[in-house]
Design an enzyme around this catalytic site. Structure first.
Site, PDB file in Angstrom:
ATOM      1  N   ARG A 244       6.260  29.478 -20.332  1.00  0.00           N
ATOM      2  CA  ARG A 244       4.907  29.673 -19.775  1.00  0.00           C
ATOM      3  C   ARG A 244       3.947  30.152 -20.857  1.00  0.00           C
ATOM      4  O   ARG A 244       2.803  29.729 -20.932  1.00  0.00           O
ATOM      5  CB  ARG A 244       4.941  30.705 -18.641  1.00  0.00           C
TER       6      ARG A 244
ATOM      7  N   GLN B   7      -6.396  39.916 -13.887  1.00  0.00           N
ATOM      8  CA  GLN B   7      -4.983  39.825 -13.493  1.00  0.00           C
ATOM      9  C   GLN B   7      -4.241  38.890 -14.433  1.00  0.00           C
ATOM     10  O   GLN B   7      -3.046  38.711 -14.311  1.00  0.00           O
ATOM     11  CB  GLN B   7      -4.883  39.249 -12.078  1.00  0.00           C
TER      12      GLN B   7
ATOM     13  N   ASP C 165      -2.668  35.755 -19.802  1.00  0.00           N
ATOM     14  CA  ASP C 165      -2.708  34.671 -20.786  1.00  0.00           C
ATOM     15  C   ASP C 165      -3.463  35.006 -22.074  1.00  0.00           C
ATOM     16  O   ASP C 165      -3.443  34.239 -23.030  1.00  0.00           O
ATOM     17  CB  ASP C 165      -3.300  33.396 -20.159  1.00  0.00           C
TER      18      ASP C 165
ATOM     19  N   HIS D 139      -2.348  43.394 -15.030  1.00  0.00           N
ATOM     20  CA  HIS D 139      -0.998  42.835 -14.926  1.00  0.00           C
ATOM     21  C   HIS D 139      -0.375  42.663 -16.311  1.00  0.00           C
ATOM     22  O   HIS D 139       0.636  41.983 -16.446  1.00  0.00           O
ATOM     23  CB  HIS D 139      -1.018  41.505 -14.167  1.00  0.00           C
TER      24      HIS D 139
ATOM     25  N   CYS E 128       9.986  47.961 -24.782  1.00  0.00           N
ATOM     26  CA  CYS E 128      11.425  48.104 -24.553  1.00  0.00           C
ATOM     27  C   CYS E 128      11.697  48.165 -23.055  1.00  0.00           C
ATOM     28  O   CYS E 128      11.035  48.908 -22.328  1.00  0.00           O
ATOM     29  CB  CYS E 128      11.938  49.366 -25.246  1.00  0.00           C
TER      30      CYS E 128
ATOM     31  N   CYS F 288      15.125  45.348 -28.922  1.00  0.00           N
ATOM     32  CA  CYS F 288      14.258  46.459 -29.333  1.00  0.00           C
ATOM     33  C   CYS F 288      14.625  46.935 -30.739  1.00  0.00           C
ATOM     34  O   CYS F 288      15.797  47.248 -30.996  1.00  0.00           O
ATOM     35  CB  CYS F 288      14.412  47.599 -28.316  1.00  0.00           C
TER      36      CYS F 288
ATOM     37  N   PRO G 169     -13.353  27.675  -5.566  1.00  0.00           N
ATOM     38  CA  PRO G 169     -13.564  26.468  -4.751  1.00  0.00           C
ATOM     39  C   PRO G 169     -12.961  26.601  -3.354  1.00  0.00           C
ATOM     40  O   PRO G 169     -13.339  25.861  -2.456  1.00  0.00           O
ATOM     41  CB  PRO G 169     -12.859  25.361  -5.541  1.00  0.00           C
TER      42      PRO G 169
HETATM   43  P1  NAD Z   1      -3.426  32.603  -7.790  1.00  0.00           P
HETATM   44  O1  NAD Z   1      -2.666  31.522  -8.516  1.00  0.00           O
HETATM   45  O2  NAD Z   1      -2.791  33.270  -6.646  1.00  0.00           O
HETATM   46  O3  NAD Z   1      -4.789  31.995  -7.230  1.00  0.00           O
HETATM   47  C1  NAD Z   1      -5.680  31.270  -8.038  1.00  0.00           C
HETATM   48  C2  NAD Z   1      -7.008  31.153  -7.336  1.00  0.00           C
HETATM   49  O4  NAD Z   1      -7.913  30.492  -8.215  1.00  0.00           O
HETATM   50  C3  NAD Z   1      -6.978  30.333  -6.036  1.00  0.00           C
HETATM   51  O5  NAD Z   1      -7.661  31.053  -5.033  1.00  0.00           O
HETATM   52  C4  NAD Z   1      -7.721  29.045  -6.403  1.00  0.00           C
HETATM   53  O6  NAD Z   1      -8.458  28.514  -5.296  1.00  0.00           O
HETATM   54  C5  NAD Z   1      -8.653  29.535  -7.487  1.00  0.00           C
HETATM   55  N1  NAD Z   1      -9.084  28.517  -8.439  1.00  0.00           N
HETATM   56  C6  NAD Z   1      -8.410  27.405  -8.848  1.00  0.00           C
HETATM   57  N2  NAD Z   1      -9.125  26.745  -9.764  1.00  0.00           N
HETATM   58  C7  NAD Z   1     -10.282  27.437  -9.948  1.00  0.00           C
HETATM   59  C8  NAD Z   1     -11.417  27.276 -10.766  1.00  0.00           C
HETATM   60  N3  NAD Z   1     -11.522  26.231 -11.607  1.00  0.00           N
HETATM   61  N4  NAD Z   1     -12.427  28.190 -10.710  1.00  0.00           N
HETATM   62  C9  NAD Z   1     -12.334  29.237  -9.867  1.00  0.00           C
HETATM   63  N5  NAD Z   1     -11.271  29.455  -9.056  1.00  0.00           N
HETATM   64  C10 NAD Z   1     -10.260  28.569  -9.101  1.00  0.00           C
HETATM   65  O7  NAD Z   1      -3.891  33.598  -8.915  1.00  0.00           O
HETATM   66  P2  NAD Z   1      -4.125  35.172  -8.851  1.00  0.00           P
HETATM   67  O8  NAD Z   1      -4.879  35.527  -7.631  1.00  0.00           O
HETATM   68  O9  NAD Z   1      -4.642  35.525 -10.197  1.00  0.00           O
HETATM   69  O10 NAD Z   1      -2.690  35.850  -8.655  1.00  0.00           O
HETATM   70  C11 NAD Z   1      -1.515  35.339  -9.186  1.00  0.00           C
HETATM   71  C12 NAD Z   1      -0.709  36.262 -10.062  1.00  0.00           C
HETATM   72  O11 NAD Z   1      -0.169  35.431 -11.062  1.00  0.00           O
HETATM   73  C13 NAD Z   1      -1.442  37.313 -10.801  1.00  0.00           C
HETATM   74  O12 NAD Z   1      -0.594  38.406 -10.797  1.00  0.00           O
HETATM   75  C14 NAD Z   1      -1.561  36.814 -12.246  1.00  0.00           C
HETATM   76  O13 NAD Z   1      -1.243  37.862 -13.134  1.00  0.00           O
HETATM   77  C15 NAD Z   1      -0.469  35.797 -12.369  1.00  0.00           C
HETATM   78  N6  NAD Z   1      -0.867  34.541 -13.059  1.00  0.00           N
HETATM   79  C16 NAD Z   1      -1.560  34.588 -14.223  1.00  0.00           C
HETATM   80  C17 NAD Z   1      -1.926  33.414 -14.854  1.00  0.00           C
HETATM   81  C18 NAD Z   1      -2.702  33.505 -16.135  1.00  0.00           C
HETATM   82  O14 NAD Z   1      -2.564  34.492 -16.853  1.00  0.00           O
HETATM   83  N7  NAD Z   1      -3.525  32.504 -16.445  1.00  0.00           N
HETATM   84  C19 NAD Z   1      -1.589  32.174 -14.311  1.00  0.00           C
HETATM   85  C20 NAD Z   1      -0.858  32.165 -13.104  1.00  0.00           C
HETATM   86  C21 NAD Z   1      -0.524  33.357 -12.494  1.00  0.00           C
END
Ligand code: NAD
Length: 275
Positions: free
Chosen positions: A75, A107, A110, A127, A135, A168, A237
């Site tokens: 990932r 959250q 990345d 997050h 560690c 570690c 969206p």
């Molecule tokens: P989620 O995957 O639960 O939800 C993503 C949301 O983004 C959805 O509501 C969707 O409709 C919306 N979305 C999709 N495309 C979009 C766009 N172009 N513009 C605006 N909104 C858009 O994500 P979450 O609520 O962040 O929670 C998931 C958990 O997973 C978190 O804990 C996060 O840390 C982790 N996560 C992180 C990443 C990352 O770091 N990029 C990726 C996946 C999951």
């Protein structure tokens, strides 16, 4: 921009008004990083498929540390090759214009906000950040950069060199990703949870971008801002719990489009400058 949105944003142009931005996986979707609600998240161990909510747990790491590491490294490879998009850059422009009146709570693990130029001081990664490790036994080694490790898609096990890189340097136990797992609790030390809640107490505008509201601290932030009378804008969206909060709030609005489409105009209005 819609007149309703302009009316909501206007008070935040006053000197002293504080803006809190809360981002989720949706802001990085247009950089090519899959959200958790997409179909791409699952992982196979033996003959069983696991969803991210099962893989990203301390319980799974204790049972299968190598599998969890392979999943993260795959990932994280996607995150490393992705680039910050217009929405990440718009938030940098907003921070540069507002300085200490701006706080970003993300959250996302990345690192795209950091790579776009958001400052560490005003960004709370609640997050964690997958570019770092610590560690697994909390031996006190601190937070270290993730070693450069490439895992091939077909690779079933870590090599002995990869295992060594993920040990570690202080105690020899497993390093773990510096991220909050689904079966762990928020804290200030690693995840700045109290700082994020403090920002919610003083914000006059909350902008929520691309989150499904599946985790507890972001929902607390949304509810707190609503109770304290902040204006709330949700950019997504799809309908979600934050759009419901925004629609319930005295001053709130749900913008039903993508982050890259909606955010530059909002930032341009707030700063008086193009992104
Ligand atoms: P989620 O995957 O639960 O939800 C993503 C949301 O983004 C959805 O509501 C969707 O409709 C919306 N979305 C999709 N495309 C979009 C766009 N172009 N513009 C605006 N909104 C858009 O994500 P979450 O609520 O962040 O929670 C998931 C958990 O997973 C978190 O804990 C996060 O840390 C982790 N996560 C992180 C990443 C990352 O770091 N990029 C990726 C996946 C999951």
């Amino acid at each position: 921009m819609e007149p309703e949105l302009v009316a909501l944003l206007e008070p935040s142009k006053e000197p002293g008004a504080e803006i809190l931005v809360l981002t989720g996986a949706g802001i990085s979707a247009e950089s090519g990083i899959p959200t958790f609600r997409g179909k791409e998240g699952y992982w196979v161990i033996g003959s069983k498929n696991y969803m991210p909510e099962e893989m990203a747990t301390l319980a799974m790491f204790e049972l299968h540390p190598e599998q969890v590491w392979r999943w993260y490294l795959m990932r994280f490879g996607v995150c490393r090759s992705a680039e910050p998009n217009l929405a990440h850059r718009a938030l940098v422009a907003l921070e540069n214009a507002l300085c200490d009146r701006f706080t970003l709570v993300t959250q996302n693990i990345d690192g795209l906000h950091r790579r776009a130029g958001s400052s560490g001081a005003r960004t709370h990664c609640i997050h964690g950040d997958a570019a770092y490790v610590r560690c697994a036994t909390e031996c006190g080694v601190g937070i270290l950069p993730l070693p450069a490790i490439h895992v091939d898609a077909g690779q079933k096990d870590l090599t002995s060199e990869q295992r060594r890189q993920l040990s570690c340097p202080h105690c020899g136990g497993w390093l773990r990703p510096h991220v909050l797992w689904f079966d762990e609790c928020y804290d200030e030390e690693n995840y700045h949870a109290e700082s994020a809640l403090r920002a919610a107490q003083t914000a006059s505008l909350l902008i929520v971008i691309g989150t499904s509201g599946a985790t507890s601290l972001p929902m607390r932030i949304g509810v707190l801002c609503q109770q304290l009378g902040a204006a709330i804008i949700d950019i997504n969206p799809e309908p979600n719990p934050f759009s419901a909060i925004a629609q319930r709030a005295k001053r709130g609005h749900a913008v039903r489009c993508s982050a890259c489409k909606a955010l530059p105009g909002i930032v341009e209005y707030l700063t008086g400058r193009g992104v």
